[in-house]
Motif scaffolding. Structure first.
Motif, short mmCIF file in Angstrom:
data_model
loop_
_atom_site.label_atom_id
_atom_site.label_comp_id
_atom_site.label_asym_id
_atom_site.label_seq_id
_atom_site.Cartn_x
_atom_site.Cartn_y
_atom_site.Cartn_z
N VAL A 89 0.87 -1.18 0.00
CA VAL A 89 0.00 0.00 0.00
C VAL A 89 0.90 1.22 0.00
O VAL A 89 1.38 1.69 1.04
CB VAL A 89 -0.96 -0.01 1.20
N LYS A 90 1.18 1.67 -1.20
CA LYS A 90 2.00 2.86 -1.44
C LYS A 90 1.32 3.65 -2.55
O LYS A 90 0.65 3.06 -3.41
CB LYS A 90 3.42 2.47 -1.87
N GLU A 91 1.58 4.95 -2.59
CA GLU A 91 0.90 5.77 -3.60
C GLU A 91 1.24 5.33 -5.02
O GLU A 91 0.44 5.51 -5.93
CB GLU A 91 1.24 7.24 -3.39
N TRP A 92 2.42 4.77 -5.21
CA TRP A 92 2.83 4.35 -6.55
C TRP A 92 2.39 2.93 -6.89
O TRP A 92 2.62 2.45 -8.00
CB TRP A 92 4.35 4.47 -6.71
N HIS A 120 0.79 -2.02 6.35
CA HIS A 120 0.21 -1.68 5.04
C HIS A 120 -1.32 -1.81 5.06
O HIS A 120 -2.01 -0.95 4.50
CB HIS A 120 0.82 -2.56 3.93
N ARG A 123 -2.53 1.22 6.93
CA ARG A 123 -2.42 2.45 6.13
C ARG A 123 -3.61 2.57 5.17
O ARG A 123 -4.21 3.63 5.02
CB ARG A 123 -1.11 2.42 5.34
N MET A 124 -3.94 1.46 4.54
CA MET A 124 -5.04 1.44 3.58
C MET A 124 -6.36 1.82 4.26
O MET A 124 -7.16 2.57 3.71
CB MET A 124 -5.13 0.03 3.00
N GLU A 127 -6.12 5.74 5.67
CA GLU A 127 -5.90 6.84 4.73
C GLU A 127 -6.78 6.68 3.50
O GLU A 127 -6.30 6.50 2.37
CB GLU A 127 -4.42 6.91 4.34
N THR A 130 -6.11 8.90 0.37
CA THR A 130 -4.94 8.54 -0.45
C THR A 130 -5.20 7.26 -1.24
O THR A 130 -4.70 7.10 -2.35
CB THR A 130 -3.71 8.34 0.46
N TYR A 131 -5.99 6.35 -0.64
CA TYR A 131 -6.24 5.06 -1.29
C TYR A 131 -7.75 4.86 -1.43
O TYR A 131 -8.33 3.99 -0.79
CB TYR A 131 -5.61 3.93 -0.46
N TRP A 134 -9.80 1.33 -1.72
CA TRP A 134 -8.95 0.15 -1.46
C TRP A 134 -9.47 -0.66 -0.27
O TRP A 134 -9.59 -1.87 -0.33
CB TRP A 134 -7.50 0.56 -1.18
N SER A 274 9.44 -1.17 -2.16
CA SER A 274 10.27 0.04 -2.16
C SER A 274 11.73 -0.27 -2.49
O SER A 274 12.23 0.15 -3.53
CB SER A 274 10.17 0.81 -0.83
#
Ligand SMILES: [Fe+2]
Length: 293
Positions: A89-92, A120, A123-124, A127, A130-131, A134, A274
């Motif tokens: 779970v990353k913006e990219w 992760h 985070r999803m 946030e 941002t996601y 998801w 990453s």
């Protein structure tokens, strides 16, 4: 040949060889076995087996993780436990929910599966701007799969008159930041899942091993963690170079440590994100066998 050209050529060859080795390691499993000795569980638990998966981060062993499933099947576990960070779970990053849904369905067909969250998954959930979407999609995958999802929750497995309590906890997000990490008291775990029992065998799924002492203070018999990816590159005699939280040569990067009466087993994880490097650090499928006599 000019010495600078020779040095540059040597560096390029070393870099290419390290890259090739890392690409090889990232998709080749190491099966790691641990015996769990306890007198808290009766004789009928002797030989009870769990397979522990952590930090898959959308990796696939084979086209659809068939190599991972075959390795699990070979061990014939009684249960499968998952320690979180199964996705990136990353913006990219793009979601791979279908791939994970297939894996979970195949696992649940064969075994009871217990799933706790990593940073992760948290985070999803935390946030949504941002996601967008998801969390709703992934939560549906988890619920539809039939897994036992342990988000600050416990479930017991009882055999005759002894029980194993399996608990999954989530930690405050700042526990995962790079740089200064806050302390965590055993009271935090009490609040999330209640006090540890002297009677039950307490198996705690806690994504990061950072708070090993806290888990021991709480009263866990066995803690299963991951998160540190084995330290990315492992150097003989020194251990893992760097964790995703930029801790260097952490003794908790991978392996088995004991605190008081608590056995803490840290998986090197199954994937990367990453910094997609693994050197001398094969992905780990952890197999636990209980010995009760
Ligand atoms: Fe993690």
């Amino acid at each position: 040949m000019n010495k600078w050209i020779m040095a540059g050529t040597a560096a390029a060859f070393t870099g290419a060889a390290a890259f090739a080795r890392s690409e090889y390691e990232r998709i080749h499993l190491d099966i790691v076995h641990y015996d769990i000795k306890t007198d808290k569980l009766g004789l009928e638990w002797n030989g009870f087996k769990a397979v522990f998966l952590s930090d898959l981060h959308d990796n696939s062993f084979g086209m659809e993780n068939e190599e991972l499933l075959a390795a699990i099947e070979k061990e014939q576990p009684d249960i499968v436990v998952i320690g979180g960070d199964m996705l990136v779970v990353k913006e990219w990053a793009a979601p791979h929910f279908d791939m994970l849904a297939n894996l979970y369905k195949k696992l649940v067909k064969r075994y009871p599966v217990y799933y706790a969250f990593g940073n992760h998954e948290q985070r999803m959930k935390e946030e949504p701007l941002t996601y967008p979407g998801w969390w709703q999609s992934y939560w549906k995958v988890l619920k539809d799969s039939g897994m036992h999802v342990l988000v600050n929750k416990s479930e017991e497995i009882i055999k005759n008159d002894t029980a194993m309590r399996i608990s999954g906890i989530t930690l405050p997000r700042e526990c995962y930041r790079k740089g200064r990490i806050p302390s965590l008291s055993a009271g935090y775990i009490d609040k999330k899942i209640g006090k540890a029992s002297d009677k039950n065998f307490e198996l705690l799924l806690a994504h990061t091993p950072t708070f090993a002492k806290t888990y021991a203070d709480w009263g866990a018999d066995l803690v299963l963690s991951g998160h540190f990816h084995g330290g990315t590159i492992r150097i003989p005699g020194l251990g893992g170079v760097m964790t995703p939280q930029l801790q260097f040569f952490s003794p908790l990067a991978r392996g088995n440590v004991t605190q008081k009466n608590t056995n803490i087993i840290v998986s090197g994880g199954l994937g990367t994100h990453s910094i997609n490097v693994r050197l001398n650090n094969l992905p780990q499928l952890v197999v636990l066998t209980w010995k009760t006599h």
